[in-house]
Design a protein around this motif. Sequence first.
Motif, PDB file in Angstrom:
ATOM      1  N   GLU A 125      22.230  10.240 -16.591  1.00 37.37           N
ATOM      2  CA  GLU A 125      23.363  10.679 -17.427  1.00 37.37           C
ATOM      3  C   GLU A 125      22.960  10.945 -18.869  1.00 37.37           C
ATOM      4  OE1 GLU A 125      26.714   8.078 -17.192  1.00 37.37           O
ATOM      5  OE2 GLU A 125      27.088   8.595 -15.084  1.00 37.37           O
ATOM      6  N   ASP A 126      21.928  10.220 -19.343  1.00 33.51           N
ATOM      7  CA  ASP A 126      21.505  10.395 -20.751  1.00 33.51           C
ATOM      8  C   ASP A 126      20.605  11.619 -20.940  1.00 33.51           C
ATOM      9  OD1 ASP A 126      19.076   9.676 -19.663  1.00 33.51           O
ATOM     10  OD2 ASP A 126      18.779   7.903 -20.899  1.00 33.51           O
ATOM     11  N   GLY A 127      20.399  12.393 -19.866  1.00 32.37           N
ATOM     12  CA  GLY A 127      19.534  13.574 -19.983  1.00 32.37           C
ATOM     13  C   GLY A 127      18.096  13.290 -19.581  1.00 32.37           C
ATOM     14  N   GLY A 128      17.821  12.051 -19.213  1.00 36.31           N
ATOM     15  CA  GLY A 128      16.475  11.699 -18.754  1.00 36.31           C
ATOM     16  C   GLY A 128      16.334  11.878 -17.252  1.00 36.31           C
ATOM     17  N   LEU A 129      15.264  11.342 -16.701  1.00 40.12           N
ATOM     18  CA  LEU A 129      15.002  11.432 -15.265  1.00 40.12           C
ATOM     19  C   LEU A 129      14.673  10.049 -14.715  1.00 40.12           C
ATOM     20  CD1 LEU A 129      12.599  14.542 -15.064  1.00 40.12           C
ATOM     21  CD2 LEU A 129      15.039  14.479 -14.449  1.00 40.12           C
ATOM     22  N   THR A 130      15.047   9.826 -13.455  1.00 44.72           N
ATOM     23  CA  THR A 130      14.606   8.633 -12.733  1.00 44.72           C
ATOM     24  C   THR A 130      13.662   9.087 -11.625  1.00 44.72           C
ATOM     25  OG1 THR A 130      16.645   7.444 -13.201  1.00 44.72           O
ATOM     26  CG2 THR A 130      15.353   6.659 -11.344  1.00 44.72           C
ATOM     27  N   ILE A 131      12.448   8.556 -11.662  1.00 46.85           N
ATOM     28  CA  ILE A 131      11.399   8.989 -10.737  1.00 46.85           C
ATOM     29  C   ILE A 131      11.165   7.886  -9.712  1.00 46.85           C
ATOM     30  CG2 ILE A 131       8.957   9.661 -10.585  1.00 46.85           C
ATOM     31  CD1 ILE A 131       9.240  10.166 -13.730  1.00 46.85           C
ATOM     32  N   GLY A 132      11.274   8.194  -8.439  1.00 44.33           N
ATOM     33  CA  GLY A 132      11.002   7.198  -7.409  1.00 44.33           C
ATOM     34  C   GLY A 132       9.529   6.809  -7.407  1.00 44.33           C
ATOM     35  N   ALA A 133       9.265   5.535  -7.075  1.00 45.06           N
ATOM     36  CA  ALA A 133       7.888   5.026  -7.132  1.00 45.06           C
ATOM     37  C   ALA A 133       6.957   5.738  -6.157  1.00 45.06           C
ATOM     38  CB  ALA A 133       7.885   3.528  -6.833  1.00 45.06           C
ATOM     39  N   HIS A 137      11.207   2.394  -9.307  1.00 46.50           N
ATOM     40  CA  HIS A 137      11.433   3.642 -10.048  1.00 46.50           C
ATOM     41  C   HIS A 137      10.761   3.576 -11.408  1.00 46.50           C
ATOM     42  CE1 HIS A 137      14.940   3.274  -7.333  1.00 46.50           C
ATOM     43  NE2 HIS A 137      14.777   4.581  -7.194  1.00 46.50           N
ATOM     44  N   VAL A 138      10.664   4.731 -12.015  1.00 45.14           N
ATOM     45  CA  VAL A 138      10.311   4.819 -13.438  1.00 45.14           C
ATOM     46  C   VAL A 138      11.379   5.682 -14.095  1.00 45.14           C
ATOM     47  CG1 VAL A 138       8.641   5.659 -15.129  1.00 45.14           C
ATOM     48  CG2 VAL A 138       7.833   4.585 -13.023  1.00 45.14           C
ATOM     49  N   GLU A 139      11.947   5.172 -15.183  1.00 43.34           N
ATOM     50  CA  GLU A 139      12.957   5.955 -15.916  1.00 43.34           C
ATOM     51  C   GLU A 139      12.326   6.588 -17.143  1.00 43.34           C
ATOM     52  OE1 GLU A 139      16.628   2.855 -14.869  1.00 43.34           O
ATOM     53  OE2 GLU A 139      15.941   3.079 -16.937  1.00 43.34           O
ATOM     54  N   LEU A 140      12.610   7.857 -17.329  1.00 41.90           N
ATOM     55  CA  LEU A 140      12.199   8.538 -18.560  1.00 41.90           C
ATOM     56  C   LEU A 140      13.443   8.733 -19.409  1.00 41.90           C
ATOM     57  CD1 LEU A 140       9.837  11.398 -17.296  1.00 41.90           C
ATOM     58  CD2 LEU A 140       9.208   9.125 -18.152  1.00 41.90           C
ATOM     59  N   PRO A 141      13.446   8.251 -20.651  1.00 41.84           N
ATOM     60  CA  PRO A 141      14.617   8.494 -21.507  1.00 41.84           C
ATOM     61  C   PRO A 141      14.758   9.982 -21.824  1.00 41.84           C
ATOM     62  CG  PRO A 141      12.927   7.232 -22.686  1.00 41.84           C
ATOM     63  CD  PRO A 141      12.388   7.501 -21.324  1.00 41.84           C
ATOM     64  N   ALA A 142      15.911  10.352 -22.373  1.00 44.51           N
ATOM     65  CA  ALA A 142      16.143  11.763 -22.705  1.00 44.51           C
ATOM     66  C   ALA A 142      14.996  12.284 -23.571  1.00 44.51           C
ATOM     67  CB  ALA A 142      17.462  11.888 -23.454  1.00 44.51           C
ATOM     68  N   PRO A 143      14.613  13.534 -23.352  1.00 45.80           N
ATOM     69  CA  PRO A 143      13.499  14.075 -24.140  1.00 45.80           C
ATOM     70  C   PRO A 143      13.852  14.144 -25.622  1.00 45.80           C
ATOM     71  CG  PRO A 143      14.518  15.786 -22.799  1.00 45.80           C
ATOM     72  CD  PRO A 143      15.153  14.498 -22.403  1.00 45.80           C
ATOM     73  N   GLY A 202       4.053   4.797  -8.490  1.00 45.47           N
ATOM     74  CA  GLY A 202       3.843   3.347  -8.625  1.00 45.47           C
ATOM     75  C   GLY A 202       2.369   2.987  -8.523  1.00 45.47           C
ATOM     76  N   GLY A 203       1.679   3.588  -7.562  1.00 46.25           N
ATOM     77  CA  GLY A 203       0.250   3.288  -7.374  1.00 46.25           C
ATOM     78  C   GLY A 203      -0.575   3.724  -8.568  1.00 46.25           C
ATOM     79  N   ASN A 204      -0.209   4.839  -9.164  1.00 47.70           N
ATOM     80  CA  ASN A 204      -0.952   5.308 -10.334  1.00 47.70           C
ATOM     81  C   ASN A 204      -0.825   4.324 -11.492  1.00 47.70           C
ATOM     82  OD1 ASN A 204      -1.850   6.791 -12.644  1.00 47.70           O
ATOM     83  ND2 ASN A 204      -1.632   8.681 -11.472  1.00 47.70           N
ATOM     84  N   ILE A 213       0.869  -1.179   0.000  1.00 47.78           N
ATOM     85  CA  ILE A 213       0.000   0.000   0.000  1.00 47.78           C
ATOM     86  C   ILE A 213       0.902   1.224   0.000  1.00 47.78           C
ATOM     87  CG2 ILE A 213      -0.326  -0.102   2.548  1.00 47.78           C
ATOM     88  CD1 ILE A 213      -3.193   1.091   1.864  1.00 47.78           C
ATOM     89  N   ALA A 214       0.620   2.145  -0.922  1.00 45.55           N
ATOM     90  CA  ALA A 214       1.430   3.369  -1.039  1.00 45.55           C
ATOM     91  C   ALA A 214       0.563   4.537  -0.567  1.00 45.55           C
ATOM     92  CB  ALA A 214       1.912   3.521  -2.471  1.00 45.55           C
ATOM     93  N   GLY A 215      -0.078   5.268  -1.482  1.00 41.46           N
ATOM     94  CA  GLY A 215      -0.979   6.352  -1.067  1.00 41.46           C
ATOM     95  C   GLY A 215      -2.303   5.823  -0.548  1.00 41.46           C
ATOM     96  N   GLY A 216      -2.678   4.639  -0.986  1.00 39.58           N
ATOM     97  CA  GLY A 216      -3.926   4.008  -0.522  1.00 39.58           C
ATOM     98  C   GLY A 216      -5.180   4.542  -1.195  1.00 39.58           C
ATOM     99  N   THR A 217      -5.049   5.458  -2.144  1.00 37.76           N
ATOM    100  CA  THR A 217      -6.251   6.112  -2.694  1.00 37.76           C
ATOM    101  C   THR A 217      -7.084   5.189  -3.580  1.00 37.76           C
ATOM    102  OG1 THR A 217      -5.044   6.977  -4.607  1.00 37.76           O
ATOM    103  CG2 THR A 217      -5.160   8.405  -2.669  1.00 37.76           C
ATOM    104  N   ASN A 218      -6.504   4.127  -4.076  1.00 39.99           N
ATOM    105  CA  ASN A 218      -7.277   3.148  -4.838  1.00 39.99           C
ATOM    106  C   ASN A 218      -7.516   1.889  -4.000  1.00 39.99           C
ATOM    107  OD1 ASN A 218      -6.901   1.154  -7.822  1.00 39.99           O
ATOM    108  ND2 ASN A 218      -8.705   2.178  -7.110  1.00 39.99           N
ATOM    109  N   LEU A 219      -6.464   1.386  -3.383  1.00 44.06           N
ATOM    110  CA  LEU A 219      -6.576   0.104  -2.679  1.00 44.06           C
ATOM    111  C   LEU A 219      -7.570   0.178  -1.514  1.00 44.06           C
ATOM    112  CD1 LEU A 219      -5.694  -2.795  -2.392  1.00 44.06           C
ATOM    113  CD2 LEU A 219      -3.700  -2.036  -1.100  1.00 44.06           C
ATOM    114  N   LEU A 220      -7.535   1.261  -0.753  1.00 40.24           N
ATOM    115  CA  LEU A 220      -8.441   1.331   0.405  1.00 40.24           C
ATOM    116  C   LEU A 220      -9.902   1.386  -0.031  1.00 40.24           C
ATOM    117  CD1 LEU A 220      -6.509   3.628   2.914  1.00 40.24           C
ATOM    118  CD2 LEU A 220      -6.867   1.153   3.030  1.00 40.24           C
ATOM    119  N   ASP A 221     -10.186   2.103  -1.119  1.00 40.62           N
ATOM    120  CA  ASP A 221     -11.570   2.123  -1.640  1.00 40.62           C
ATOM    121  C   ASP A 221     -12.011   0.708  -1.989  1.00 40.62           C
ATOM    122  OD1 ASP A 221     -11.775   4.823  -1.409  1.00 40.62           O
ATOM    123  OD2 ASP A 221     -11.673   5.274  -3.561  1.00 40.62           O
TER     124      ASP A 221
END
Length: 321
Positions: A58-66, A210-216, A105-107, A23-31
Amino acid sequence: MKTFDYARADSVADATRAGGRFIAGGTNLLDLMKLQVETPEKLVDISRLDLNTIEEREDGGLTIGALVPNSDLAADPRVIARYEVLSRALLAGASGQLRNKATTGGNLLQRTRCYYFYDTAAGCNKRQPGSGCEAIGGFNRIHAILGTSDQCIATHPGDMPVAMRALDAVIVTQKPDGDKRRVPIGDFYRLPGDTPHVENVLEAGELITHVELPAPTGGRHLYRKVRDRASYAFALFSVAAVVTVEDGLITKAALAFGGVAHMPWRNPAVEAALVGKAPSDDTFNAAADALLDGAKGFGTNDFKIPLARRTLIASLREVTQ
Ligand SMILES: Cc1cc2nc3c(=O)[nH]c(=O)nc-3n(C[C@H](O)[C@H](O)[C@H](O)COP(=O)(O)OP(=O)(O)OC[C@H]3O[C@@H](n4cnc5c(N)ncnc54)[C@H](O)[C@@H]3O)c2cc1C
Ligand code: SF4
């Protein structure tokens, strides 16, 4: 609500080995738990894990924590500057209050909004395999027109994942044995087929870290969402588009679609119909033909087929201006 055990994970390794439902934010699972649609024996609270930062790659992208909240991701200046389609998709979802709690991650893993899935008195193969699908032949206004099966016609309801599909995001996970893997978002979700309850490739105990976004890739970004209310409503149809026009020709196009399938939908034929062509209604109609090839309505959702065509054409006119 059925009773359940609760444990708070102190590390990613702990979480994956705890043997319960995250359970992360719980906004879906708790419902879903309040309605007895989901009845986990044990909840593993991952909300305090150190997975809530957005880092440069390093490639110009972003790593987003879950665990980055949807509101923080939408407001991050790097996301706004480089991945505007993602920020716009996030802001088109839910409400401010929900976005403050909902996590990346929950989304990705939120479940369908099919009315019959939420109604424990109804037959639903996704909630209870083998019990039938009351949406087929029932009220299916919000349901899928692409990639359906005779077992399930539900849609994935998310906005953020649609933008991530257009951006070729990669989902990073960790399994209970410590193995990590990187799954392109295009390989992450499953179509319903004969097993609509199996929605993605995650294994038992596997955590999205995580979610990685490649360079734009440059280009203009657009997220257009058609819904029954101006806010606080799920997409009937949505378009995430990143399109580059150079010297009067479309040179790059990445498009993904929400509200039409069991997963954020992307079809290379749509992009092939655009690249190398001059922006025109003929070109845009060819892209819509490619998108809707094989589309099938189920009665109350038949309107989605012409809606998708009109919305895609209007979106392409705007993004290629
Ligand atoms: C009224 C309302 C309106 C909404 N409108 C929209 C909308 O318009 N657009 C939209 O996109 N969304 C909408 N949402 C959905 C909302 O975005 C999701 O509920 C939210 O993103 C889920 O995130 P969470 O962290 O709260 O997930 P949780 O509820 O905590 O978890 C959801 C699922 O993900 C699993 N999970 C969570 N994190 C991980 C992880 N890191 N690894 C593995 N599994 C994990 C959980 O086990 C659970 O199965 C709406 C929700 C509500 C209640
Ligand atoms: S469409 Fe899928 S989720 Fe909805 S009732 Fe049918 S099987 Fe269940």
